[in-house]
Design a protein around this motif. Structure first.
Motif, mmCIF file in Angstrom:
data_model
loop_
_atom_site.group_PDB
_atom_site.id
_atom_site.type_symbol
_atom_site.label_atom_id
_atom_site.label_comp_id
_atom_site.label_asym_id
_atom_site.label_seq_id
_atom_site.Cartn_x
_atom_site.Cartn_y
_atom_site.Cartn_z
ATOM 1 N N THR A 1 1.458 -6.400 -8.842
ATOM 2 C CA THR A 1 0.495 -5.453 -9.383
ATOM 3 C C THR A 1 -0.505 -5.158 -8.275
ATOM 4 N N LYS A 2 -0.489 -3.950 -7.751
ATOM 5 C CA LYS A 2 -1.396 -3.607 -6.644
ATOM 6 C C LYS A 2 -2.813 -3.393 -7.159
ATOM 7 N N THR B 1 -6.349 -5.806 -0.344
ATOM 8 C CA THR B 1 -5.216 -5.471 -1.192
ATOM 9 C C THR B 1 -4.606 -6.754 -1.747
ATOM 10 N N GLU C 1 -6.920 -3.142 -5.520
ATOM 11 C CA GLU C 1 -7.830 -3.136 -4.375
ATOM 12 C C GLU C 1 -9.100 -3.868 -4.789
ATOM 13 N N ARG D 1 0.819 -1.215 0.000
ATOM 14 C CA ARG D 1 0.000 0.000 0.000
ATOM 15 C C ARG D 1 0.855 1.268 0.000
ATOM 16 N N ASN D 2 2.007 1.210 0.665
ATOM 17 C CA ASN D 2 2.852 2.395 0.800
ATOM 18 C C ASN D 2 3.913 2.536 -0.283
ATOM 19 N N GLU D 3 4.244 1.471 -0.985
ATOM 20 C CA GLU D 3 5.357 1.518 -1.931
ATOM 21 C C GLU D 3 4.971 1.308 -3.388
ATOM 22 N N ILE D 4 3.780 0.774 -3.636
ATOM 23 C CA ILE D 4 3.377 0.456 -5.011
ATOM 24 C C ILE D 4 2.106 1.222 -5.338
ATOM 25 N N SER D 5 2.089 1.851 -6.490
ATOM 26 C CA SER D 5 0.901 2.591 -6.954
ATOM 27 C C SER D 5 -0.140 1.608 -7.481
ATOM 28 N N ASP D 6 -1.394 2.052 -7.496
ATOM 29 C CA ASP D 6 -2.458 1.210 -8.046
ATOM 30 C C ASP D 6 -2.126 0.802 -9.470
ATOM 31 N N TYR D 7 -2.261 -0.463 -9.746
ATOM 32 C CA TYR D 7 -2.046 -1.070 -11.067
ATOM 33 C C TYR D 7 -0.612 -0.941 -11.595
ATOM 34 N N GLU D 8 0.315 -0.511 -10.741
ATOM 35 C CA GLU D 8 1.720 -0.493 -11.148
ATOM 36 C C GLU D 8 2.160 -1.932 -11.386
#
Length: 175
Positions: A50-51, A124, A53, A31-38
């Motif tokens: 791949t983050k 997540t 939610e 949650r703190n190091e990876i952007s959504d859908y990165e």
């Protein structure tokens, strides 16, 4: 005998807590190091991060349900099942060790995902594997715990079926 019972309960609590902790620590980092859908490739053409939610259930099933139904089905029912699972784990005497450990993995994984759903409103997910002939959905450590628990129960079930009568009492008690 009481010492053995306390030791067993302590061990089961440790396994349960480790399942929840590893899941929550991994999700905190994601949650703190990876952007959504990165999309981060860890092992080329096989394992990526791949983050995502997930406000639904497995593979986002139920994601489009009205909020009240999602609340009942994806939060209320799991609370009941996990509560019963904990009761069963710590109240049933003479459960085989493999079943106790399997239940710790199942309950720990379920609690990790339930915690996410209650606190964050979604679960997540962040791991994805591509085996060329098929791919996994995006999953997390809690999902791995649940699959390990299911796998242990499946193996135990198959072992019980290979005993002469299929009677669980014929399987050697593990401790």
């Amino acid at each position: 005998m009481q010492y053995h019972k306390n030791y067993t309960w302590f061990f089961l609590l440790i396994v349960l807590i480790l399942n929840i902790a590893l899941d929550q620590i991994s999700k905190f980092v994601v949650r703190n190091e990876i952007s959504d859908y990165e999309h981060i490739v860890l092992i080329k053409n096989f394992f990526t991060l791949t983050k995502v939610e997930n406000s639904g259930a497995f593979l986002s099933l139920g994601d489009n349900m009205p909020y009240i139904f999602r609340l009942i089905i994806l939060t209320g029912l799991p609370v009941l099942f996990l509560g019963y699972g904990l009761y069963y784990l710590f109240s049933k005497k003479n459960l085989p060790s493999t079943m106790q450990i399997a239940l710790c993995f199942l309950i720990g994984g379920g609690m990790g995902n339930l915690y996410d759903r209650i606190v964050h409103g979604s679960v997540t997910d962040f791991m994805h594997m591509d085996f060329q002939i098929f791919q996994t959905g995006v999953f997390n450590i809690a999902d791995i715990s649940i699959m390990i628990g299911v796998g242990i129960l499946l193996i135990q079930s198959l072992r019980m079926k290979t005993t002469p009568t299929g009677d669980p009492s014929n399987v050697e008690k593990e401790d």
